[in-house]
Design an enzyme around this catalytic site. Structure first.
Site, short mmCIF file in Angstrom:
data_model
loop_
_atom_site.label_atom_id
_atom_site.label_comp_id
_atom_site.label_asym_id
_atom_site.label_seq_id
_atom_site.Cartn_x
_atom_site.Cartn_y
_atom_site.Cartn_z
N SER A 9 0.84 -1.20 0.00
CA SER A 9 0.00 0.00 0.00
C SER A 9 0.88 1.24 0.00
O SER A 9 1.69 1.44 0.91
CB SER A 9 -0.89 0.01 1.24
OG SER A 9 -1.36 1.32 1.46
N HIS A 34 -1.34 -1.16 -4.24
CA HIS A 34 -2.59 -0.75 -3.58
C HIS A 34 -2.55 0.76 -3.36
O HIS A 34 -1.63 1.29 -2.72
CB HIS A 34 -2.69 -1.50 -2.25
CG HIS A 34 -3.96 -1.30 -1.51
ND1 HIS A 34 -5.09 -2.06 -1.71
CD2 HIS A 34 -4.29 -0.42 -0.52
CE1 HIS A 34 -6.06 -1.67 -0.89
NE2 HIS A 34 -5.60 -0.67 -0.16
N ASP A 36 -4.55 3.92 -1.79
CA ASP A 36 -5.62 4.31 -0.87
C ASP A 36 -6.09 5.72 -1.17
O ASP A 36 -5.32 6.68 -1.04
CB ASP A 36 -5.12 4.22 0.57
CG ASP A 36 -4.96 2.78 1.02
OD1 ASP A 36 -5.95 2.03 0.95
OD2 ASP A 36 -3.85 2.40 1.42
N MET A 38 -8.46 8.63 -0.06
CA MET A 38 -9.23 9.08 1.12
C MET A 38 -9.68 10.52 0.90
O MET A 38 -8.90 11.35 0.39
CB MET A 38 -8.36 9.00 2.37
CG MET A 38 -7.76 7.62 2.57
SD MET A 38 -6.94 7.51 4.16
CE MET A 38 -6.26 5.86 4.10
N HIS A 67 -8.30 1.59 -3.89
CA HIS A 67 -9.22 1.41 -2.76
C HIS A 67 -9.85 2.77 -2.46
O HIS A 67 -9.22 3.63 -1.86
CB HIS A 67 -8.42 0.86 -1.57
CG HIS A 67 -9.21 0.72 -0.31
ND1 HIS A 67 -8.63 0.48 0.92
CD2 HIS A 67 -10.54 0.78 -0.08
CE1 HIS A 67 -9.57 0.40 1.84
NE2 HIS A 67 -10.73 0.60 1.27
N MET A 69 -11.93 5.22 -0.52
CA MET A 69 -12.57 5.52 0.77
C MET A 69 -13.16 6.91 0.62
O MET A 69 -12.70 7.89 1.23
CB MET A 69 -11.54 5.43 1.91
CG MET A 69 -11.19 3.99 2.26
SD MET A 69 -9.60 3.84 3.12
CE MET A 69 -8.49 3.82 1.73
N MET A 138 -11.54 -5.27 5.50
CA MET A 138 -10.72 -4.34 6.29
C MET A 138 -10.45 -4.97 7.66
O MET A 138 -11.39 -5.34 8.37
CB MET A 138 -11.44 -3.01 6.49
CG MET A 138 -11.66 -2.19 5.23
SD MET A 138 -10.15 -1.80 4.34
CE MET A 138 -9.24 -0.85 5.57
N GLY A 143 -8.67 4.58 7.16
CA GLY A 143 -8.29 5.98 7.35
C GLY A 143 -6.81 6.21 7.56
O GLY A 143 -6.30 7.27 7.21
N PHE A 144 -6.13 5.22 8.12
CA PHE A 144 -4.71 5.42 8.45
C PHE A 144 -3.92 4.14 8.25
O PHE A 144 -4.45 3.04 8.45
CB PHE A 144 -4.56 5.86 9.92
CG PHE A 144 -5.32 7.13 10.23
CD1 PHE A 144 -4.78 8.37 9.90
CD2 PHE A 144 -6.58 7.06 10.78
CE1 PHE A 144 -5.50 9.53 10.15
CE2 PHE A 144 -7.31 8.21 11.03
CZ PHE A 144 -6.77 9.46 10.72
N GLY A 145 -2.64 4.30 7.92
CA GLY A 145 -1.74 3.16 7.87
C GLY A 145 -1.17 2.91 9.27
O GLY A 145 -1.35 3.73 10.18
N GLY A 146 -0.52 1.79 9.44
CA GLY A 146 0.21 1.52 10.68
C GLY A 146 -0.64 1.15 11.88
O GLY A 146 -0.14 1.17 13.01
N ASP A 180 -6.84 -6.09 4.30
CA ASP A 180 -6.17 -4.78 4.33
C ASP A 180 -6.15 -4.21 5.74
O ASP A 180 -7.20 -3.93 6.31
CB ASP A 180 -6.95 -3.85 3.37
CG ASP A 180 -6.30 -2.48 3.22
OD1 ASP A 180 -5.17 -2.30 3.69
OD2 ASP A 180 -6.94 -1.62 2.60
N GLY A 181 -4.94 -4.06 6.28
CA GLY A 181 -4.76 -3.39 7.56
C GLY A 181 -4.02 -4.23 8.58
O GLY A 181 -4.48 -5.30 8.97
N GLY A 182 -2.84 -3.76 8.98
CA GLY A 182 -2.09 -4.42 10.05
C GLY A 182 -1.48 -5.75 9.67
O GLY A 182 -1.15 -6.55 10.56
N GLY A 202 1.16 -2.17 4.01
CA GLY A 202 1.68 -0.81 3.88
C GLY A 202 2.96 -0.64 4.65
O GLY A 202 4.07 -0.73 4.11
N SER A 203 2.81 -0.45 5.98
CA SER A 203 3.99 -0.19 6.80
C SER A 203 4.95 -1.38 6.82
O SER A 203 6.17 -1.19 6.93
CB SER A 203 3.56 0.20 8.22
OG SER A 203 2.54 -0.64 8.69
C1 DX5 Z 1 -6.21 1.90 5.72
C2 DX5 Z 1 -5.74 1.54 4.32
C3 DX5 Z 1 -4.68 0.50 4.27
C4 DX5 Z 1 -3.37 0.87 4.93
C5 DX5 Z 1 -2.69 -0.38 5.35
O1 DX5 Z 1 -7.35 2.70 5.59
O2 DX5 Z 1 -6.84 1.08 3.56
O3 DX5 Z 1 -4.44 0.11 2.92
O4 DX5 Z 1 -2.53 1.58 4.10
O5 DX5 Z 1 -1.53 -0.01 6.02
P1 DX5 Z 1 -0.84 -1.00 7.08
O6 DX5 Z 1 -0.42 -2.21 6.30
O7 DX5 Z 1 0.31 -0.20 7.56
O8 DX5 Z 1 -1.86 -1.31 8.13
ZN ZN Z 2 -6.46 0.16 1.58
#
Ligand code: DX5
Ligand code: ZN
Length: 236
Positions: A9, A34, A36, A38, A67, A69, A138, A143-146, A180-182, A202-203
């Site tokens: 991501s 990917h 994102d 937003m 993606h 949002m 999800m 809304g946020f990475g990490g 997607d996420g974590g 992502g992270s």
């Molecule tokens: C969150 C995003 C994810 C995010 C994942 O709203 O849709 O794609 O970037 O980031 P990580 O892998 O760091 O959770």
């Molecule tokens: Zn995403």
């Protein structure tokens, strides 16, 4: 042998060097990129639009997984398809007419995905599942990475895997489960065993100095996923 795809991501990439970042993860073996999107309305954060998507699209040949949002969804679909999106996923809460939005995405030649928040029931898939190419689960609130992976997602994935397998048997066309996420090296095998086909990271990828090593670690973990996991595992 089950196959898995890794989709880094860009949300955790260096936005001042997006072209280099895309080249870097492509060389490192990313299967999809990917993106994102937003809108500071459906989610608190604000990222990029079709202009940036189209500007960075030439730097890789791997599929672009957009993606959305955003709320509304429909006015952006054509622009992202023209900007090079191969797959466009959206959240059902953000579209007044989910069936119409899926048709709109497909009419632009893109594949369609429906994104389910942690609090969204699988029931939103009723009546539209056969039209989809991807169900995007999800595993954090968008809304946020990490953010940390929400463990309840695993139960949802087991249930969804069963529904997706039944649907694919009926339709004969592929339907992928994307998570997607974590997602990290420490949990990716469990997520895959629960039913995921596509893993967004992502992270875990862009937070590492060596992206090839980061993706390699994720693939090594996926290599430990046992056959007959997913639905078979919960049935006994
Ligand atoms: C969150 C995003 C994810 C995010 C994942 O709203 O849709 O794609 O970037 O980031 P990580 O892998 O760091 O959770
Ligand atoms: Zn995403």
């Amino acid at each position: 042998m089950r196959e898995f795809l890794i989709a880094p991501s860009l949300l955790s990439a260096d936005f001042a060097r997006l072209a280099d970042e895309i080249r870097d993860v492509t060389a490192a073996g990313a299967d999809w990129i990917h993106l994102d999107v937003m809108d500071h309305h459906y989610v608190p954060n604000l990222t990029v639009g079709p202009l940036v998507c189209s500007a960075i699209r030439p730097y890789t040949t791997v599929p672009f997984d957009v993606h959305l949002m955003t709320m509304p969804v429909d006015p952006l679909v054509g622009a992202f398809a023209e900007a090079g999106a191969n797959l466009i996923s959206f959240h059902p809460e953000a579209s007044l007419h989910v069936h119409r939005t899926i048709e709109l995405i497909r009419s632009h030649g893109a594949r369609a995905g429906l994104a389910l928040n942690p609090g969204t029931s699988l029931a939103v898939l009723d009546h539209v599942m056969e039209m989809l190419d991807v169900v995007l689960v999800m595993s954090v609130d968008p809304g946020f990475g990490g953010q940390a992976f929400i463990p309840e997602t695993l139960d949802k994935l087991h249930l969804l895997r069963e529904r997706v397998d039944t649907t694919m048997q009926r339709t004969g066309r592929p339907l992928l489960i994307e998570v997607d996420g974590g997602v990290k090296a420490s949990n990716i095998a469990r997520i895959a065993e629960a039913g995921a086909d596509v893993l967004v990271a992502g992270s875990a990828v862009f937070g590492a100095a060596d992206r090839a090593q980061a993706i390699g670690r994720l693939r090594d973990e996926l290599g430990t996923v046992k056959e007959g996991t997913g639905v078979a595992a919960i049935e006994g």
